[in-house]
Motif scaffolding. Structure first.
Motif, PDB file in Angstrom:
ATOM      1  N   LEU A   2       0.822  -1.210   0.000  1.00 21.45           N
ATOM      2  CA  LEU A   2       0.000   0.000   0.000  1.00 21.45           C
ATOM      3  C   LEU A   2       0.856   1.260   0.000  1.00 21.45           C
ATOM      4  O   LEU A   2       0.525   2.249  -0.648  1.00 21.45           O
ATOM      5  CB  LEU A   2      -0.948   0.009   1.200  1.00 21.45           C
ATOM      6  CG  LEU A   2      -2.080  -1.009   1.133  1.00 21.45           C
ATOM      7  CD1 LEU A   2      -2.813  -1.086   2.462  1.00 21.45           C
ATOM      8  CD2 LEU A   2      -3.040  -0.671   0.006  1.00 21.45           C
ATOM      9  N   PRO A 126      -8.295   5.705   3.659  1.00 21.18           N
ATOM     10  CA  PRO A 126      -9.073   4.501   3.371  1.00 21.18           C
ATOM     11  C   PRO A 126      -8.632   3.314   4.227  1.00 21.18           C
ATOM     12  O   PRO A 126      -7.437   3.061   4.395  1.00 21.18           O
ATOM     13  CB  PRO A 126      -8.776   4.248   1.887  1.00 21.18           C
ATOM     14  CG  PRO A 126      -8.523   5.621   1.345  1.00 21.18           C
ATOM     15  CD  PRO A 126      -7.777   6.326   2.438  1.00 21.18           C
ATOM     16  N   VAL A 130     -10.029  -2.390   1.326  1.00 19.35           N
ATOM     17  CA  VAL A 130      -8.867  -1.932   0.570  1.00 19.35           C
ATOM     18  C   VAL A 130      -8.218  -3.125  -0.133  1.00 19.35           C
ATOM     19  O   VAL A 130      -7.893  -4.122   0.498  1.00 19.35           O
ATOM     20  CB  VAL A 130      -7.840  -1.244   1.498  1.00 19.35           C
ATOM     21  CG1 VAL A 130      -6.604  -0.831   0.728  1.00 19.35           C
ATOM     22  CG2 VAL A 130      -8.484  -0.049   2.190  1.00 19.35           C
ATOM     23  N   THR A 132      -5.086  -4.797  -2.173  1.00 16.71           N
ATOM     24  CA  THR A 132      -3.646  -4.624  -2.275  1.00 16.71           C
ATOM     25  C   THR A 132      -2.981  -5.908  -2.751  1.00 16.71           C
ATOM     26  O   THR A 132      -3.608  -6.964  -2.827  1.00 16.71           O
ATOM     27  CB  THR A 132      -3.057  -4.167  -0.922  1.00 16.71           C
ATOM     28  OG1 THR A 132      -1.687  -3.812  -1.089  1.00 16.71           O
ATOM     29  CG2 THR A 132      -3.188  -5.249   0.129  1.00 16.71           C
ATOM     30  N   THR A 141      -8.237  -8.256  -0.343  1.00 11.36           N
ATOM     31  CA  THR A 141      -8.998  -7.108   0.130  1.00 11.36           C
ATOM     32  C   THR A 141      -9.106  -7.247   1.640  1.00 11.36           C
ATOM     33  O   THR A 141      -9.474  -8.318   2.142  1.00 11.36           O
ATOM     34  CB  THR A 141     -10.397  -7.085  -0.510  1.00 11.36           C
ATOM     35  OG1 THR A 141     -10.245  -6.993  -1.925  1.00 11.36           O
ATOM     36  CG2 THR A 141     -11.202  -5.901  -0.016  1.00 11.36           C
ATOM     37  N   SER A 148      -4.937   1.822   6.563  1.00 10.93           N
ATOM     38  CA  SER A 148      -4.924   3.294   6.503  1.00 10.93           C
ATOM     39  C   SER A 148      -3.538   3.864   6.766  1.00 10.93           C
ATOM     40  O   SER A 148      -3.105   4.809   6.102  1.00 10.93           O
ATOM     41  CB  SER A 148      -5.897   3.859   7.542  1.00 10.93           C
ATOM     42  OG  SER A 148      -7.165   3.254   7.449  1.00 10.93           O
TER      43      SER A 148
END
Length: 195
Positions: A2, A126, A130, A132, A141, A148
């Motif tokens: 991320l 977010p 999410v 990645t 996810t 975050s």
């Protein structure tokens, strides 16, 4: 992934950033403040400018405080997840006022129900659903302030890459100043400075 992932379909926020990975948990995902403090010092010693910590606990220790003192003295910015317990307090190290503490929002820019809040919350990013990169080219996810926090750490690194010579502390302040206000006007316990 991320913060600095370079996969074409899972690019991180700052894909040109260099990464230093230091494991702080055992095989079951458990850690302690001594191991975390040792990792912070190792990151500082190895030239890190921004440290992401996607874990926390509801207590601190002298050894963790000393490691955060060293980070502050070296101009290293520590970014940490606020916690996922819907609590009105942040986990440590996010609760330390020198740390950039990060809460979670969803795609509608609403605070996610599990995200911890508190007066020391700096910013939100977010943290719900999410997607990645994962091992062996897979994608995953997941949800949590642990998603975050590296997004904000990546944003700080991206600002630094756009302005060579900018310190991590200055870059963190730029990210805070340019966040989108949310919730009550100005800084608040649910969103921090904004999104």
């Amino acid at each position: 992934a991320l913060a600095a992932g370079a996969a074409p379909d899972a690019t991180g926020v700052a894909p040109s950033a260099s990464l230093l990975s230091i494991r702080v948990t055992d095989d079951s995902g458990v850690s302690d403040s001594f191991t975390l403090a040792r990792a912070i010092v190792a990151a500082i010693d190895n030239g890190a400018h921004v440290i992401n910590i996607s874990l926390g606990a509801y207590s601190s220790s002298a050894v963790l405080t000393n490691a955060l003192n060293q980070a502050e003295a070296a101009g290293v910015v520590v970014v940490a997840s606020a916690g996922n317990d819907q609590a009105a307090q942040l986990t440590w190290p996010a609760a330390d006022p020198r740390v950039v503490s990060v809460g979670a929002i969803d795609a509608l820019e609403q605070q996610v129900v599990f995200s911890n809040s508190g007066e020391n919350l700096d910013i939100s990013a977010p943290g719900y659903g999410v997607q990645t990169a994962w091992v062996n080219g897979q994608r995953v996810t997941f949800s949590g302030t642990s998603a975050s926090s590296p997004i904000v750490a990546g944003a700080i690194a991206a600002v630094m890459s756009q302005s060579p010579g900018l310190t991590a502390t200055d870059a963190a302040e730029i990210v805070r100043q340019h966040s989108n206000d949310a919730g009550a006007a100005g800084a608040d316990a649910d969103f921090g400075q904004g999104i």
